[in-house]
Design an enzyme around this catalytic site. Structure first.
Site, mmCIF file in Angstrom:
data_model
loop_
_atom_site.group_PDB
_atom_site.id
_atom_site.type_symbol
_atom_site.label_atom_id
_atom_site.label_comp_id
_atom_site.label_asym_id
_atom_site.label_seq_id
_atom_site.Cartn_x
_atom_site.Cartn_y
_atom_site.Cartn_z
ATOM 1 N N TYR A 85 -37.749 -13.783 -29.589
ATOM 2 C CA TYR A 85 -36.396 -14.087 -30.086
ATOM 3 C C TYR A 85 -35.696 -12.798 -30.515
ATOM 4 O O TYR A 85 -34.497 -12.634 -30.280
ATOM 5 C CB TYR A 85 -36.463 -15.061 -31.278
ATOM 6 N N PHE A 137 -6.267 -10.333 -16.007
ATOM 7 C CA PHE A 137 -7.307 -11.129 -15.368
ATOM 8 C C PHE A 137 -7.376 -12.452 -16.134
ATOM 9 O O PHE A 137 -7.155 -12.489 -17.334
ATOM 10 C CB PHE A 137 -8.673 -10.428 -15.329
ATOM 11 N N THR A 138 -7.708 -13.522 -15.408
ATOM 12 C CA THR A 138 -7.607 -14.886 -15.959
ATOM 13 C C THR A 138 -8.319 -15.046 -17.309
ATOM 14 O O THR A 138 -7.691 -15.376 -18.312
ATOM 15 C CB THR A 138 -8.178 -15.888 -14.947
ATOM 16 N N ASP A 228 -12.564 -2.721 -18.987
ATOM 17 C CA ASP A 228 -13.298 -3.774 -18.295
ATOM 18 C C ASP A 228 -14.058 -3.078 -17.160
ATOM 19 O O ASP A 228 -13.495 -2.763 -16.117
ATOM 20 C CB ASP A 228 -12.326 -4.825 -17.756
ATOM 21 N N LYS A 271 -21.230 -8.830 -11.390
ATOM 22 C CA LYS A 271 -20.576 -8.195 -10.240
ATOM 23 C C LYS A 271 -21.322 -6.900 -9.898
ATOM 24 O O LYS A 271 -22.409 -6.959 -9.347
ATOM 25 C CB LYS A 271 -19.100 -7.924 -10.547
ATOM 26 N N ARG A 395 -5.876 -16.866 -5.466
ATOM 27 C CA ARG A 395 -5.496 -15.942 -6.531
ATOM 28 C C ARG A 395 -3.986 -15.794 -6.468
ATOM 29 O O ARG A 395 -3.443 -14.789 -6.040
ATOM 30 C CB ARG A 395 -6.177 -14.578 -6.378
ATOM 31 N N PHE A 462 -7.218 -23.209 -12.474
ATOM 32 C CA PHE A 462 -7.658 -23.035 -11.080
ATOM 33 C C PHE A 462 -9.069 -23.537 -10.852
ATOM 34 O O PHE A 462 -9.424 -23.936 -9.748
ATOM 35 C CB PHE A 462 -7.545 -21.561 -10.667
HETATM 36 N N1 F0G Z 1 -13.281 -9.273 -15.802
HETATM 37 C C1 F0G Z 1 -13.113 -9.270 -14.477
HETATM 38 C C2 F0G Z 1 -12.342 -8.178 -13.830
HETATM 39 C C3 F0G Z 1 -13.648 -10.333 -13.722
HETATM 40 O O1 F0G Z 1 -13.469 -10.327 -12.397
HETATM 41 C C4 F0G Z 1 -14.360 -11.359 -14.374
HETATM 42 C C5 F0G Z 1 -14.901 -12.473 -13.619
HETATM 43 C C6 F0G Z 1 -14.509 -11.307 -15.756
HETATM 44 C C7 F0G Z 1 -13.965 -10.230 -16.441
HETATM 45 C C8 F0G Z 1 -15.220 -12.382 -16.516
HETATM 46 O O2 F0G Z 1 -16.585 -12.272 -16.350
HETATM 47 O O3 F0G Z 1 -17.213 -14.346 -15.090
HETATM 48 O O4 F0G Z 1 -18.927 -12.930 -16.253
HETATM 49 O O5 F0G Z 1 -17.352 -14.316 -17.569
HETATM 50 N N2 F0G Z 1 -14.551 -12.722 -12.427
HETATM 51 C C9 F0G Z 1 -15.094 -13.730 -11.557
HETATM 52 C C10 F0G Z 1 -14.382 -13.672 -10.239
HETATM 53 C C11 F0G Z 1 -15.159 -15.084 -12.131
HETATM 54 O O6 F0G Z 1 -14.664 -14.527 -9.391
HETATM 55 O O7 F0G Z 1 -13.563 -12.774 -10.020
HETATM 56 P P1 F0G Z 1 -17.558 -13.544 -16.319
#
Ligand code: F0G
Length: 471
Positions: A85, A137-138, A228, A271, A395, A462
């Site tokens: 843990y 970013f979303t 990021d 990624k 997108r 989305f």
């Molecule tokens: N920042 C970027 C630039 C991303 O592309 C993503 C995720 C995140 C943050 C969030 O990270 O998914 O580990 O919580 N992008 C994915 C995509 C979902 O399909 O582009 P996460």
């Protein structure tokens, strides 16, 4: 900045072809269901590729997130998971990898990128403050908004033009940023949210010159920069390829220098980190670290695992070391570019120059007869699946969501469908099949109708929205 002239990987590296620096040890069968079955599956999924069962998908280009193939070394690292843990040995390996390759002092692991975004936004944004960034970013913007922040886009204008051949379309417009700071006052800026290989712009990089100048500007106003770093290895490759003075530097050296201009970073390790799950947040300021380390126990887990198993942290530590190898990044971006070049040769409208992690189809140019209110990019993703079982992602206006103040759709200039390439998963033959399918739906574009949204969830719509064919 002069326009960048796209060249093939062959021209660039003085050989006929490039090839992946690995061979395949384990395979997973693929299956393509019939056209009728695809029609049924798509309808049941409400024309949203996120709602398809993966078993009904042939080539899955939904995302490059968590879809990587791990190496034999990573898999053996999984067997060395220390599932304590507290104080797992794998945490210390991950901490060392982040310190070595990114150069930040203090590390907080999180279950994935958005876990880190939640912590950073809560710790660093006061309600009403502005968070300037190089395109939204979303998940990033949503966490900033939930923390009371207001996102302000300060990316250069070229980023919004799919045809512009600017070599660093991810750059921050420093004049736009400085006039924003002057207008609202430096104390009203929470921090700069800077992303490498800007996802929503088409996987476009930020130059070293830009981040260096950004740091100088921010130092004058006492503003911090958080990065990021989700796709920073790909960003480093573009600097090596395009920026004067960097062609002889390694990806690892470029990454370290880039990070040195920022005050901290977070990463979705799913990624460029070459794993299936995981993320982290790292900063240089001890007081901020203390706060984050305290908050992580509320939302993720103890500060030495942050929602991850020990084996996951080990896989990330090894993945980071593999991901900065020049040969790896070159082959990775090379595969994406190979697909982009095929489509370009066939005059199919895509975002240029081809970015790091995906080829983005320009749905506006693809379907000029479908208005943005009928979701051209969502339509394109649906048509591609129908044609060949290939899964892509919208997108555009669906991803952009609604302005929390007015409730109106955000109508982004870029209306794109993303063909996202998982790392070390598909072959060049798969890329040929993908290009041929895109060509087939392009040839049938004039008969294609748009969609209407019939169900809309409140957050990150989305992922779960549903559609029907427009009349
Ligand atoms: N920042 C970027 C630039 C991303 O592309 C993503 C995720 C995140 C943050 C969030 O990270 O998914 O580990 O919580 N992008 C994915 C995509 C979902 O399909 O582009 P996460």
């Amino acid at each position: 900045m002069t326009e960048f002239e796209p060249r093939t990987m062959g021209q660039q590296f003085g050989r006929r072809s490039w090839a992946e620096p690995w061979k395949i040890k384990m395979v997973e069968p693929l299956r393509m269901i019939s056209r009728e079955e695809r029609e049924r599956a798509l309808k049941e999924a409400g024309y949203n590729t996120f709602l398809l069962a993966s078993e009904d998908v042939y080539i899955d280009l939904l995302t490059d997130s968590g879809t990587n193939a791990m190496s034999d070394r990573q898999w053996s690292g999984m067997m060395l998971g220390d599932e304590a843990y507290a104080g797992s040995r794998n945490f210390y390996h991950l901490e060392e990898a982040v310190q070595t390759y990114f150069g930040y002092r203090y590390l907080v692991p999180t279950h994935q990128g958005r876990g880190a975004e939640n912590l950073l936004s809560k710790a660093c944004i006061k309600p009403g403050q502005i968070v300037p960034g190089n395109m939204y970013f979303t998940t990033t913007r949503l966490h900033q908004e939930l923390a009371g922040g207001v996102f302000e886009d300060v990316i250069i204008e070229e980023a919004h033009d799919p045809a512009s051949l600017h070599p660093f379309k991810g750059d921050v417009d420093l004049e736009k940023l400085e006039s924003l700071i002057r207008r609202v006052g430096a104390e009203q800026i929470a921090y700069i949210s800077l992303a490498g290989t800007v996802n929503m712009a088409g996987g476009q990089p930020v130059s070293m010159a830009n981040v260096r100048a950004l740091r100088e500007l921010c130092d004058r106003y006492g503003i911090r920069i958080y990065l990021d770093a989700t796709r920073m290895m790909e960003n480093s490759f573009f600097i090596q390829e395009r920026e004067p003075g960097y062609s002889e530097k390694s990806i690892a050296e470029i990454l370290r220098e880039f990070c040195s201009y920022t005050h901290g970073a977070w990463m979705s390790a799913k990624k460029d980190g070459l794993v299936n799950i995981g993320g982290w947040l790292a900063v240089n300021d001890y007081a901020l670290f203390e706060e984050l380390r305290n908050m992580v126990v509320i939302y993720e887990g103890l500060h030495t695992y942050g929602g991850l198993a020990g084996r996951d942290m080990e896989a990330i530590a090894i993945g980071i070391a593999e991901s900065v190898q020049d040969e790896h990044v070159r082959a990775r971006v090379g595969q994406v570019r190979y697909l982009g070049e095929l489509l370009t040769d066939w005059h199919i409208p895509i975002v240029q120059p081809v970015g790091g992690h995906a080829v983005f189809l320009d749905a506006r140019a693809f379907y000029p007869h479908i208005p943005q209110s009928q979701f051209p990019a969502q339509t394109l993703a649906a048509e591609l699946y129908l044609d060949s079982g290939i899964r892509s992602m919208e997108r555009g206006v669906v991803s952009a969501g609604r302005d929390p103040k007015t409730g109106d759709h955000y109508y982004p200039k870029l209306e794109l469908t993303r063909l996202t390439i998982p790392r070390r998963v598909y072959t060049q033959a798969h890329m040929d099949v993908v290009a041929e399918s895109v060509k087939a739906i392009y040839d049938a574009r004039e008969e294609t109708r748009g969609l209407t949204m019939v169900y809309e969830p409140k957050y990150l719509r989305f992922f779960q929205a549903r559609f029907e064919r427009a009349e």
